[in-house]
Scaffold this active site. Structure first.
Site, PDB file in Angstrom:
ATOM      1  N   ASP A  72      27.332 -18.766  85.435  1.00  0.00           N
ATOM      2  CA  ASP A  72      28.662 -19.210  84.999  1.00  0.00           C
ATOM      3  C   ASP A  72      28.644 -20.732  84.948  1.00  0.00           C
ATOM      4  O   ASP A  72      28.570 -21.397  85.983  1.00  0.00           O
ATOM      5  CB  ASP A  72      29.729 -18.710  85.970  1.00  0.00           C
ATOM      6  N   TYR A 160      40.897 -28.524  72.737  1.00  0.00           N
ATOM      7  CA  TYR A 160      39.606 -27.983  72.276  1.00  0.00           C
ATOM      8  C   TYR A 160      38.879 -29.026  71.426  1.00  0.00           C
ATOM      9  O   TYR A 160      37.679 -29.263  71.627  1.00  0.00           O
ATOM     10  CB  TYR A 160      39.828 -26.696  71.471  1.00  0.00           C
ATOM     11  N   LYS A 164      35.038 -30.974  71.892  1.00  0.00           N
ATOM     12  CA  LYS A 164      33.962 -31.036  70.899  1.00  0.00           C
ATOM     13  C   LYS A 164      33.652 -32.483  70.515  1.00  0.00           C
ATOM     14  O   LYS A 164      32.502 -32.829  70.246  1.00  0.00           O
ATOM     15  CB  LYS A 164      34.352 -30.193  69.676  1.00  0.00           C
TER      16      LYS A 164
HETATM   17  N1  LIG Z   1      32.961 -19.535  65.929  1.00  0.00           N
HETATM   18  C1  LIG Z   1      33.433 -20.658  65.409  1.00  0.00           C
HETATM   19  O1  LIG Z   1      34.237 -20.636  64.462  1.00  0.00           O
HETATM   20  C2  LIG Z   1      32.960 -21.995  65.946  1.00  0.00           C
HETATM   21  C3  LIG Z   1      33.210 -23.134  65.184  1.00  0.00           C
HETATM   22  C4  LIG Z   1      32.795 -24.368  65.662  1.00  0.00           C
HETATM   23  C5  LIG Z   1      32.156 -24.465  66.879  1.00  0.00           C
HETATM   24  N2  LIG Z   1      31.925 -23.336  67.608  1.00  0.00           N
HETATM   25  C6  LIG Z   1      31.246 -23.481  68.894  1.00  0.00           C
HETATM   26  O2  LIG Z   1      30.084 -22.702  68.903  1.00  0.00           O
HETATM   27  C7  LIG Z   1      29.781 -22.305  70.239  1.00  0.00           C
HETATM   28  C8  LIG Z   1      29.540 -20.803  70.285  1.00  0.00           C
HETATM   29  O3  LIG Z   1      30.723 -20.154  69.895  1.00  0.00           O
HETATM   30  P1  LIG Z   1      30.773 -18.659  69.344  1.00  0.00           P
HETATM   31  O4  LIG Z   1      31.731 -18.680  68.229  1.00  0.00           O
HETATM   32  O5  LIG Z   1      29.409 -18.134  69.149  1.00  0.00           O
HETATM   33  O6  LIG Z   1      31.509 -17.942  70.586  1.00  0.00           O
HETATM   34  P2  LIG Z   1      31.306 -16.548  71.328  1.00  0.00           P
HETATM   35  O7  LIG Z   1      30.790 -15.522  70.390  1.00  0.00           O
HETATM   36  O8  LIG Z   1      32.581 -16.295  72.038  1.00  0.00           O
HETATM   37  O9  LIG Z   1      30.161 -16.881  72.402  1.00  0.00           O
HETATM   38  C9  LIG Z   1      30.407 -17.787  73.438  1.00  0.00           C
HETATM   39  C10 LIG Z   1      29.232 -17.769  74.393  1.00  0.00           C
HETATM   40  O10 LIG Z   1      29.434 -18.756  75.397  1.00  0.00           O
HETATM   41  C11 LIG Z   1      29.280 -18.151  76.674  1.00  0.00           C
HETATM   42  N3  LIG Z   1      30.176 -18.790  77.622  1.00  0.00           N
HETATM   43  C12 LIG Z   1      31.466 -19.159  77.429  1.00  0.00           C
HETATM   44  N4  LIG Z   1      31.944 -19.705  78.555  1.00  0.00           N
HETATM   45  C13 LIG Z   1      30.941 -19.675  79.473  1.00  0.00           C
HETATM   46  C14 LIG Z   1      30.833 -20.076  80.825  1.00  0.00           C
HETATM   47  N5  LIG Z   1      31.841 -20.627  81.508  1.00  0.00           N
HETATM   48  N6  LIG Z   1      29.642 -19.897  81.463  1.00  0.00           N
HETATM   49  C15 LIG Z   1      28.619 -19.322  80.813  1.00  0.00           C
HETATM   50  N7  LIG Z   1      28.670 -18.916  79.528  1.00  0.00           N
HETATM   51  C16 LIG Z   1      29.813 -19.084  78.884  1.00  0.00           C
HETATM   52  C17 LIG Z   1      29.582 -16.677  76.472  1.00  0.00           C
HETATM   53  O11 LIG Z   1      28.890 -15.946  77.475  1.00  0.00           O
HETATM   54  P3  LIG Z   1      29.323 -14.472  77.978  1.00  0.00           P
HETATM   55  O12 LIG Z   1      30.049 -13.814  76.830  1.00  0.00           O
HETATM   56  O13 LIG Z   1      28.023 -13.817  78.336  1.00  0.00           O
HETATM   57  O14 LIG Z   1      30.194 -14.661  79.119  1.00  0.00           O
HETATM   58  C18 LIG Z   1      29.038 -16.425  75.091  1.00  0.00           C
HETATM   59  O15 LIG Z   1      27.653 -16.152  75.135  1.00  0.00           O
HETATM   60  C19 LIG Z   1      30.963 -22.775  71.103  1.00  0.00           C
HETATM   61  O16 LIG Z   1      30.606 -23.987  71.734  1.00  0.00           O
HETATM   62  C20 LIG Z   1      32.069 -23.000  70.091  1.00  0.00           C
HETATM   63  O17 LIG Z   1      32.998 -23.959  70.521  1.00  0.00           O
HETATM   64  C21 LIG Z   1      32.302 -22.089  67.181  1.00  0.00           C
END
Ligand SMILES: NC(=O)c1ccc[n+]([C@@H]2O[C@H](COP(=O)([O-])OP(=O)(O)OC[C@H]3O[C@@H](n4cnc5c(N)ncnc54)[C@H](OP(=O)(O)O)[C@@H]3O)[C@@H](O)[C@H]2O)c1
Length: 250
Positions: A72, A160, A164
């Protein structure tokens, strides 16, 4: 746009160890698969053990090498444990993150601290634990996950977006700090990506406001990270690469 399949991907990371945080879901999972297809041994980080095991199996089924390291990242002690478990890392992808969208008065101090501990402090402490080892070995690559929310004004995304923006700022500072030791540091700034982090309707709606009129697939972000991690990006450091369908160009 077509993204090269794993089979066509060059194995330019053979022999490298890559730690991808948040690799149990969404973008991180696609990045883990991509780096494994490029030949890296991938340390898949996350919290959810079932999805961690699934991610490892997916990589192994395609001939890649991976192991799962749960932690975590809101807990500094767990981050220290992760650094120790990971050992010598060549590629660090600070991807794990969470979102909170809503009116500014709706986020209380505890929620604010949770967002910043997961998105900002975690990447800071992890990099502090891992980058010096890269420097001592004379090479390494770090990729941070920014967002269009870092530079665009989103009415519900003040906190948020600030998390970033911090990661994109870290990118420039760490490029200057660790660059002389042989470590390259870059960010990607995705637009909307279809992942579980937000409902598909919201990603689709935001996708309509990009030049390309759609959200990205996680593999389209992973392809750019795979490039930044590779020797082909050897002259890139301190950069934030927009992978946003042209959102910020408008
Ligand atoms: N999707 C978008 O539209 C988008 C756009 C711009 C930037 N991003 C960025 O891209 C990154 C990945 O996002 P995603 O869209 O792929 O999200 P996601 O599918 O929700 O995946 C998030 C991941 O982060 C892990 N995580 C979150 N909080 C955590 C914590 N406290 N400790 C350990 N692990 C943690 C989760 O682990 P578990 O599920 O195993 O707990 C999961 O593997 C993020 O930084 C997000 O801000 C996303």
């Amino acid at each position: 746009m077509t993204v090269r399949s794993d089979i066509e991907t060059g194995r330019d990371l053979t022999g490298k160890i890559a730690l991808v945080t948040g690799a149990t879901s969404g973008i991180g999972r696609a990045v883990a698969k991509r780096l494994a297809a490029q030949g890296a041994t991938v340390l898949v980080h996350g919290r959810d053990v079932n999805r961690g095991v699934q991610a490892i199996e997916e990589i192994q089924l395609t001939g890649g090498s991976a192991r799962f390291l749960p932690a975590d990242l809101s807990d500094p002690g767990a981050i220290a444990g992760l650094v120790e478990e990971a050992g010598a890392v060549d590629i660090l992808v600070n991807n794990a993150g969470t979102v909170w969208f809503g009116p500014t008065p709706g986020l209380d101090a505890a929620g604010f601290d949770h967002l910043f501990s997961a998105n900002v402090r975690a990447a800071y402490l992890l990099t502090a634990g891992i980058a010096p080892g890269m420097g001592a070995r004379g090479s390494g690559v770090i990729v941070n996950l920014g967002s269009i929310a870092a530079s665009g004004g989103f009415a519900a995304g003040a906190a948020y977006g600030a998390t970033k923006a911090a990661l994109e700022s870290f990118t420039r500072a760490w490029a200057a700090e660790f660059g002389p030791l042989g470590v390259r540091v870059n960010s990607v700034a995705p637009g909307p990506v279809l992942t579980p982090i937000q409902p598909a309707e919201e990603s689709n709606a935001l996708g309509q406001s990009t030049i390309l009129k759609r959200p990205a697939r996680p593999e389209e972000i992973a392809a750019v990270i795979g490039f930044l991690a590779s020797p082909d990006a050897g002259y890139m450091t301190g950069a934030t690469v927009a992978v946003d369908g042209g959102y910020l160009a408008l």
